[in-house]
Design a protein around this motif. Structure first.
Motif, PDB file in Angstrom:
ATOM      1  N   UNK B  14      19.750  -2.099 -28.735  1.00 35.58           N
ATOM      2  CA  UNK B  14      19.054  -1.373 -28.941  1.00 35.58           C
ATOM      3  C   UNK B  14      19.468  -0.119 -30.008  1.00 35.58           C
ATOM      4  N   UNK B  15      18.496   0.019 -31.123  1.00 37.59           N
ATOM      5  CA  UNK B  15      18.995   2.041 -31.278  1.00 37.59           C
ATOM      6  C   UNK B  15      18.318   2.357 -30.925  1.00 37.59           C
ATOM      7  N   UNK B  17      16.271   6.251 -31.475  1.00 36.64           N
ATOM      8  CA  UNK B  17      15.568   6.576 -32.411  1.00 36.64           C
ATOM      9  C   UNK B  17      15.391   8.205 -31.799  1.00 36.64           C
ATOM     10  N   UNK B  18      14.658   7.726 -30.591  1.00 38.66           N
ATOM     11  CA  UNK B  18      14.565   8.805 -30.099  1.00 38.66           C
ATOM     12  C   UNK B  18      15.633   9.965 -29.181  1.00 38.66           C
ATOM     13  N   UNK B  46      11.698   5.912 -19.456  1.00 39.02           N
ATOM     14  CA  UNK B  46      10.424   6.871 -19.567  1.00 39.02           C
ATOM     15  C   UNK B  46      10.599   6.074 -17.401  1.00 39.02           C
ATOM     16  N   UNK B  70       6.435  -6.883 -15.917  1.00 42.69           N
ATOM     17  CA  UNK B  70       4.986  -7.838 -17.250  1.00 42.69           C
ATOM     18  C   UNK B  70       4.563  -6.605 -17.838  1.00 42.69           C
ATOM     19  N   UNK B  71       3.733  -5.874 -17.755  1.00 47.88           N
ATOM     20  CA  UNK B  71       3.319  -4.371 -17.966  1.00 47.88           C
ATOM     21  C   UNK B  71       4.226  -3.466 -18.471  1.00 47.88           C
ATOM     22  N   UNK B  72       4.609  -2.841 -17.417  1.00 51.57           N
ATOM     23  CA  UNK B  72       5.344  -1.243 -17.454  1.00 51.57           C
ATOM     24  C   UNK B  72       6.980  -1.142 -18.372  1.00 51.57           C
ATOM     25  N   UNK B  73       6.897  -2.314 -18.451  1.00 49.16           N
ATOM     26  CA  UNK B  73       8.279  -2.380 -19.565  1.00 49.16           C
ATOM     27  C   UNK B  73       7.747  -3.693 -20.911  1.00 49.16           C
ATOM     28  N   UNK B  74       8.541  -4.302 -21.678  1.00 55.56           N
ATOM     29  CA  UNK B  74       7.978  -4.909 -22.297  1.00 55.56           C
ATOM     30  C   UNK B  74       9.867  -5.499 -22.529  1.00 55.56           C
ATOM     31  N   UNK B  76      11.347  -7.608 -24.779  1.00 61.35           N
ATOM     32  CA  UNK B  76      11.925  -7.892 -25.678  1.00 61.35           C
ATOM     33  C   UNK B  76      13.330  -6.186 -26.147  1.00 61.35           C
ATOM     34  N   UNK B  77      12.141  -5.402 -25.744  1.00 63.80           N
ATOM     35  CA  UNK B  77      12.577  -3.992 -26.778  1.00 63.80           C
ATOM     36  C   UNK B  77      13.687  -3.211 -25.386  1.00 63.80           C
TER      37      UNK B  77
END
Lengths: 232, 94
Positions: B14-15, B17-18, B46, B70-74, B76-77
């Motif tokens: 994924x791009x 942008x930051x 992070x 499950x919480x600290x990362x998603x 999907x992204x």
């Protein structure tokens, strides 16, 4: 019909959403993120804003709020739920909708009137639109770029679950120009642009007829009310 | 106090942008600071430091792994790219 609007710490558009609901002809019920009570509402709106300062990820902490237990249960039982902007982000974080939202590809916060094509008019929130209607409502966010795996994207496209697509250029890098999606059942809808800001002449986007006269957003709210009236 | 470190990065495909914005700034600095001229990219992720009482035993690490996914990362992204234990929360390098 009673439609609940959940206020989270950092919600901004909860009052506009409530106003849109009233203008569409339903009662707006204010709900609180810290409660475990939906007060018997018939549908729900998760409004825009920056809940918890978008810390962790946009919508992530809000998706773990106490009331989300009830929201997720209700959504799974078929209650209509509309997530707008930050609300859309919450719905993806709560796994009620597929995909995820990341920063806009150009790195800028975007705030402008945006053209959309409504491609799914079978969801609970879009039945009032003719198929492929083009509308203009405000878009205002920094993390509106819709992402999903190739497999998920194929499923969304194949099952007609793209509710709205950006037209006139992709503003934020969203895959397939996706501005909004729904779940398989069609009761949960997430939208990055803001229908609740285009519901009253004088305060909406400009149209060919007059300045600020655009009320294309109202149809999302009247759709869910009409659906309730026919007892679907 | 044992500290469990969890590192999360945007998915490679994924791009970011930051990261792209930071890379752009480094590129501009590279025009006057030759040492930066060969920077080819930046990705921003992070780092979470989770302090715990007692031992960082297998059960705790398994619970943190679950939390990371499950919480600290998603997923999907983002990807969890590292989990390790250190003796204390990080301090500035002397």
């Amino acid at each position: 019909m009673r439609i609940g609007v959940v206020t989270f710490p950092g919600s901004l558009d909860d009052r506009d959403a409530a106003r849109a609901i009233r203008l569409a002809g339903a009662d707006a019920v204010a709900l609180w993120h810290g409660d475990h009570d939906l007060h018997g509402v018939d549908a729900l709106v998760l409004p825009g804003g920056f809940s918890y300062g978008d810390y962790l990820r946009a919508g992530a902490i809000a998706s773990l709020s106490p009331i989300m237990t009830e929201v997720i249960d209700a959504a799974n039982q078929g209650m209509p739920v509309l997530g707008i902007c930050n609300g859309f982000q919450m719905l993806t974080e709560a796994h009620l909708l597929d995909g995820g939202l990341i920063r806009n590809d150009k790195g800028r916060f975007i705030c402008r009137d945006q053209g959309l094509r409504i491609e799914n008019n079978a969801s609970d929130w879009t039945t009032g639109f003719e198929a492929n209607t083009e509308i203009v409502i405000p878009l205002k966010n920094g993390e509106g770029s819709f992402m999903a795996s190739a497999e998920t994207l194929k499923a969304l496209e194949g099952e007609g679950r793209i509710v709205a697509r950006y037209i006139g250029g992709n503003p934020n890098g969203s895959l397939n120009d996706i501005a909004g999606v729904t779940n398989a059942r069609g009761n949960v809808v997430g939208l990055m642009p803001h229908p609740e800001h285009a519901v009253e002449a004088g305060f909406g986007p400009d149209t060919d007829d007059a300045m600020a006269s655009g009320i294309d957003g109202l149809t999302f709210f009247t759709s869910v009310i009409a659906r309730a009236l026919v007892g679907a | 106090m044992p500290t469990i470190v969890v590192e999360v990065m945007p998915k490679a495909e994924l791009l970011d942008p930051q990261g792209k914005a930071v890379a752009g700034a480094l590129g501009r600095l590279g025009q006057t600071q030759p040492a930066l001229a060969n920077v080819t990219g930046v990705r921003v992720g992070k780092r979470f430091e989770i302090s715990i009482d007692g031992e960082a035993d297998a059960a705790t690490l398994a619970a943190v792994r679950e939390l990371a996914d499950t919480v600290l990362s998603n997923s999907v992204i983002e990807d969890v790219v590292g989990i390790h234990v250190q003796d204390a929360p990080s301090a500035a390098v002397a």
